[in-house]
Each structure stands twice: as structure tokens, then as C-alpha cells.
Design an enzyme around this catalytic site. Structure first.
Site, PDB file in Angstrom:
ATOM      1  N   SER A   1     -55.748 -53.298  -7.684  1.00  0.00           N
ATOM      2  CA  SER A   1     -57.140 -53.730  -7.492  1.00  0.00           C
ATOM      3  C   SER A   1     -57.574 -54.915  -8.348  1.00  0.00           C
ATOM      4  O   SER A   1     -58.688 -55.409  -8.154  1.00  0.00           O
ATOM      5  CB  SER A   1     -58.090 -52.559  -7.747  1.00  0.00           C
TER       6      SER A   1
ATOM      7  N   LYS B   1     -67.008 -55.691 -13.486  1.00  0.00           N
ATOM      8  CA  LYS B   1     -66.928 -54.867 -12.274  1.00  0.00           C
ATOM      9  C   LYS B   1     -67.902 -53.710 -12.435  1.00  0.00           C
ATOM     10  O   LYS B   1     -67.997 -53.124 -13.532  1.00  0.00           O
ATOM     11  CB  LYS B   1     -65.492 -54.364 -12.100  1.00  0.00           C
TER      12      LYS B   1
ATOM     13  N   SER C   1     -59.808 -53.572  -5.083  1.00  0.00           N
ATOM     14  CA  SER C   1     -61.217 -53.224  -5.087  1.00  0.00           C
ATOM     15  C   SER C   1     -62.070 -54.123  -5.985  1.00  0.00           C
ATOM     16  O   SER C   1     -63.285 -54.144  -5.842  1.00  0.00           O
ATOM     17  CB  SER C   1     -61.395 -51.773  -5.533  1.00  0.00           C
TER      18      SER C   1
END
Lengths: 490, 96
Positions: free
Chosen positions: A180, A81, A156
Site C-alpha cells: 500500500s 495518511k 491504499s
């Protein structure tokens, strides 16, 4: 060969590498080819240093040839990420603010993965600064759900989930502040694990809400999640909230820990707002555990169900407004060319660098911390947080874990909730309490809607009991075949 | 759907050092009004005598030996600076 490789569980790929049936360079090329074939449509990647990754794969092959392989992740690509530092690579947080930022050092999880022989593979899209539940709040474009390109992958960590689901990388790291990792895992048909707060170092994770943030894993199978967790967990002197605990061999725990377990079902997590198809799939999963001999206990978490979202959006925005004060246009990040003096640099650089959701949360967080409002909002939220954690810990006196949906709905349409922040916030209703209480949680695939969208089962564990949590998830996975299904992406 | 009566968006934007446009101010005041009305529900919870929780880690204080550790080299620390000269970050004059 390549198609078989890209969706193969890492535990099996590692055996192929060990037997020298394939090389790490060949493995990496298969994922590069897959990314080239599908990422134009999925848009999971912000960037990929292909040459750097190939060089690391060649080095891994050389170690293996010399008998110096470092373990089960040797030569395995892992996506990051775009919020976790890898030295020499971009770290954008999917924000214009950090569009040109290059990490000067490795996060602790990065250093640990490199030491385990794993290969950092790509920077994956996300909601800007991890603020969002759909990956629509990225400055670099919207990631699509590989199961239906008109829908969101969740967020996210949406790029991490979409990349793994699409077969572009076998494992990925995400971060989970309010769901997330687990929510995108559910929406993309993956195993997503958020560890106990303090188990994995946050050093080198760009901070959003420091008391809630935790790095975790996205994978196709529970065993792969166990392998990746084992490589990143452990105490770190660089993170003062890091916990001094022995890290067990989580893969060995899978075999060692056998049920039956005492599993709680919070009744409030099956009420209004839960999509009927999602509810039915989760209830079937609960019946599986019952038929496997587990004691299923109805439990109640009234405070968490009613107040967790309100508490979360006060605490998370307050912490974010403080953490994001560092983006001032002075030492790093975007600096406005229109600014005339120092204060003007701050205000204009931040106005130009941050996207709308980030600004909204900074304003809310600044307000709830400001003089005259601190006690009414922030302090009260911290007290209710204490009560929510207590409520979970009381329930755990009689349960080994809790079962619930991960998300109230399957993947929603791109654009469906982006105009209504509160509606978007409410989609995190089942995951947020876990972060407030600092517990570990995992989402495992438990079926599909009639429209072919994945559904996730959330299992919530006791603090630092990831071994049991993974074993409970594995028991379900072994009796079902959801994890063997992959999106067609034709 | 009312703007929050107690949210002074100009005041807060200045505290946050965030130059918002008039359009953003109008939109945020409305949306944050909705959110602040939503969180009003926390007033229903009895919190008398409850300790506030800063985080969930079972860690309360961490001591480190008072020994200098190597930090980032100057070049690495400055590599992301928007403006630099002679190993220093360049900013506008603050004192006349």
C-alpha cells in the site's frame, strides 16, 4: 519561486530554510496555494487544518530564529495518511464509521515528527481502513492520479502518493500491509519505502492486519525518504512488536554504503500478467546495475510467486476481522439510530458504518477463523507464510537485495477493477511477499509508459538493512532523471 | 464462479455482528466463493512439520515492569463516545 519550491527535494528546501532564504510560513503557504489550485481535481486530502499548520510553521520559524532548529525536518510539512493519529485532528480511515472521530493522542511517529520540528499537513485519502489497491474504496470520494486524472493513484495510500506527486506536500506518511505504499508510489512516480516489520512503531496506526502493517514514507527522492525514515524509526515501548535496534543516520548511510552489490532477480516476477512496457523498463534498470558493476543473479521464489496472494488474503482478512471488531458503536465511531438493543447496535452500526470492501473482508476473515475452518485456512496459511519467509531468507544468503517490478501494470482506469475483487487483489502480486516475510521494500521511478504513466522498480532488502536498500536505490536514482519529472496538471 | 459450498453467509454475518442486506449476501457469497476457490491452491503445499508464523518480528515476548502508567484523562477517553452522561458511556439496557 513557489513552483520551484513545491517540487524541490526536502534536503534542498531545508538548506534554504537554514540560510533564511525562505521561512517555514512562506513554505507552508506555497503548499496551501498549490493544494487550493489542484486538489479539486486530485482529491488527495480528506481534510487540512490550515490554521493549525500555519501556527506550527510560525513556531518553527521562531525556533530557527532563536538558534533552536531541531534538524533537517524543521519547518517541513508532512502529510499523513488518514489512518495515523495526530492529537486533535480527525482520523477517519476514509470510513463513515469514523467520520467524526478526533484523535485523543499522537501516534509515536507523530510525536517523533513533531519533536523533529516537522509540521503535520493534512489528512490524506485512502482505501477504507487501508483495504484496497486503488483508493476507490474511500467513503469520501476517489482520489485521481495526478499524471492522468482518469486513472487511479494506486492504494491504499493513494491520497499520500497523489498529494506528493501533485506537489501539494513534499513528504507523506503511508502504511503498507500488502504493498500500500510501494504500489501507489510506482503508479504516481515517487519513492515509496516500506520498512522492515518492527522498525517503525505502529502505536497510533489504526490496525488493519497487525502482523503485516508497517508505517513508511512517500517522497520525491531517496534522500528525502532517508530523512523521513530517520525521524520515525526506532524502538517504542508502546508497540510490543517494535524492535530494539540502533537507528543509523540513513542519509549518512547513503554516502557510506557503496556498491557493487549482489542483486537477485526472481524469475517468477517476470512471467505472465506483467505488462510488456513495465517489464522492459525494469529490465533496463537491471541492466543499469549490471553496467555499474553489480553481480546480477537469477534467483527463484516459487512459493512466494504462486501462493503469497492466497496466504495474504487469508491472514490479512482474519486479522482484520478481529481488529475491526472494536468498531461496535459503543465507545467511539458510528452508532446506528435504528438499533433497539445492544447486539442490534453492533450489527446495525457496523452495517451502516463500513463500506463494501471492508464488509467483504470481515466476512471472509470471520469465516476462515471460524470453528471447523481455522486449520484448513488460517493455520495452513500461517505455515505457508513460514515457508515463504524461509524462501526469501535463503535467497538473501547470496544476494544483498532483489530487483523486480513493483506493480504488474502502470496506473489503471478508475472503475476498471472495482467490480472484481480478485482481479484487484492480483495487482499486489510482487509486493505482498515482502509483507509476509517482514522485509523492507522500496519502489523507485524507473521510466514511463508510452502513454506517459510512471513505472516503478521494486528493490527488496534484507531485514533491518534499510541503509543498504536506500543506497542501492540512490545509485539508480543518481544516474537517471525520472524523479525530476512532475505531472503537468494543467 | 460458484458460490463457496462451505460458506454459510448468514451464520458468518451473525458471528461478525454485521447486518447484511439480501443483496450484499448474494453478492458476497458469489465473490467470496471465487476467492475461496482461489485459495484452495494452498492445499498443494506440503506443510507437515512446518511451524505456523504469527508475525515476522524477531521479538517473542515482551515484559513490562508492573508499574501503573498514566492513561488518557476521562474527558479525552470519552470525547468520541456516541452517547455519554456523567462521565459514562450510555448504552441500552442489557439486563431486565
Amino acid at each position: 519561486m513557489a513552483d520551484e519550491l513545491i517540487f524541490r527535494p526536502v534536503a534542498e528546501v531545508a538548506a534554504l530554510l537554514d540560510a533564511k532564504k525562505i521561512s517555514s510560513v512562506e513554505l507552508l503557504r506555497a503548499f496551501v496555494a498549490r493544494k487550493q489550485a489542484v486538489d479539486g481535481r486530485v482529491q488527495a486530502f480528506n481534510s487540512l487544518d490550515e490554521a493549525g499548520a500555519l501556527a506550527l510553521a510560525a513556531a518553527s520559524d521562531a525556533r530557527r530564529a532563536a538558534g533552536q532548529a531541531r534538524g533537517p525536518l524543521e519547518g517541513i510539512p508532512v502529510g499523513f495518511k488518514d489512518v495515523i493519529a495526530v492529537e486533535g485532528q480527525p482520523l477517519t480511515c476514509s470510513s463513515r464509521m469514523l467520520a467524526n472521530f478526533v484523535s485523543p493522542y499522537d501516534a509515536t511517529v507523530t510525536a517523533k515528527l513533531k519533536a523533529a520540528g516537522a509540521i503535520p499537513f493534512g489528512r490524506l485519502n485512502m482505501d477504507e481502513f487501508a483495504m484496497g489497491s486503488s483508493t476507490e474504496n474511500s467513503a469520501f470520494g476517489v482520489t485521481a492520479n495526478p499524471w492522468d486524472l482518469t486513472r487511479v493513484p494506486g492504494g491504499s495510500s493513494g491520497g499520500s502518493a497523489a498529494a506528493v506527486a501533485a506537489g501539494e506536500v513534499p513528504l507523506a506518511l503511508g502504511s503498507d500491509t500488502g504493498g500500500s505504499i510501494r504500489q501507489p508510489a510506482a503508479l504516481c512516480g515517487l519513492v515509496g519505502l516500506k520498512p522492515t516489520y518492527g522498525l517503525v512503531s505502529r502505536y497510533g496506526l489504526a490496525a488493519f492486519a497487525s502482523s503485516l502493517d508497517q508505517i513508511g514514507t512517500l517522497a520525491h527522492t531517496v534522500e528525502d525518504a532517508a530523512l523521513l525514515l530517520g525521524a520515525i524509526a526506532g524502538h517504542d515501548a508502546h508497540d510490543s512488536t517494535s524492535f530494539k535496534a540502533e537507528v543509523p543516520d540513513y542519509r549518512a548511510e547513503l554516502a557510506k554504503r557503496q556498491g557493487p552489490w549482489r542483486l537477485g532477480v526472481p524469475k517468477e516476477f517476470f512471467g505472465a500478467g506483467l505488462d510488456p512496457e513495465v517489464g522492459a523498463a525494469v529490465k533496463q534498470a537491471i541492466e543499469f546495475y549490471r553496467s555499474a558493476g553489480c553481480a546480477i543473479k537469477p534467483v527463484s521464489l516459487p512459493l512466494s510467486a504462486e501462493y503469497a496472494i492466497a496466504v495474504y488474503y487469508l491472514i490479512a482478512t482474519a486479522e482484520a476481522s478481529s481488529n475491526l471488531a472494536r468498531y461496535d458503536g459503543i465507545r467511539y465511531g458510528h452508532r446506528s439510530k435504528a438499533a433497539t438493543d445492544a447486539i442490534d447496535i453492533y450489527a446495525k452500526s457496523r452495517a451502516e458504518g463500513f463500506g463494501e470492501e471492508v464488509k467483504r473482508r470481515i466476512i471472509l476473515g470471520t469465516h476462515v477463523l471460524s470453528s471447523g475452518y481455522y486449520d484448513a485456512y488460517y493455520l495452513r496459511a500461517q505455515k505457508v507464510r513460514t515457508l515463504i519467509r524461509g524462501e526469501f531468507l535463503r535467497v538473501f544468503r547470496e544476494c544483498d537485495a532483489l530487483l523486480s517490478p513493483t506493480s504488474p501494470t502502470a496506473a489503471f482506469k478508475i472503475g476498471e477493477k472495482s467490480a472484481d475483487p480478485l482481479a484487484m487483489y492480483l495487482s499486489d502480486i510482487y509486493t505482498i511477499g515482502v509483507n509476509l516475510a517482514g522485509l523492507p521494500g522500496i519502489s523507485v521511478p524507473c521510466g514511463f509508459t508510452g502513454g506517459g504513466l510512471p513505472i516503478g522498480l521494486q528493490i527488496i532488502g534484507q531485514p533491518f538493512q534499510e541503509g543498504a536498500l536506500l543506497a542501492i536505490a540512490r545509485a539508480y536514482e543518481q544516474a537517471h532523471a525520472w524523479h525530476t519529472k512532475h505531472p503537468a496538471l494543467t | 464462479m460458484n458460490p463457496a459450498p462451505d460458506l454459510d453467509i448468514n451464520y458468518v454475518a451473525n458471528l461478525a455482528r454485521l447486518a447484511l442486506t439480501d443483496a450484499e449476501k448474494g453478492k458476497f457469497a458469489q465473490q467470496l466463493g471465487d476467492i475461496l476457490h482461489y485459495v484452495e491452491k494452498l492445499k498443494q503445499v506440503e506443510v507437515t512439520g512446518v511451524e505456523p508464523m504469527a508475525h515476522a518480528a524477531p521479538v517473542y515476548n515482551v515484559w513490562a515492569a508492573d508499574v501503573a502508567q498514566p492513561g488518557l484523562p476521562v474527558g479525552a477517553a470519552l470525547q468520541n463516545a456516541p452517547a455519554q452522561r456523567d462521565n459514562l458511556i450510555v448504552v441500552p439496557k442489557v439486563v431486565e
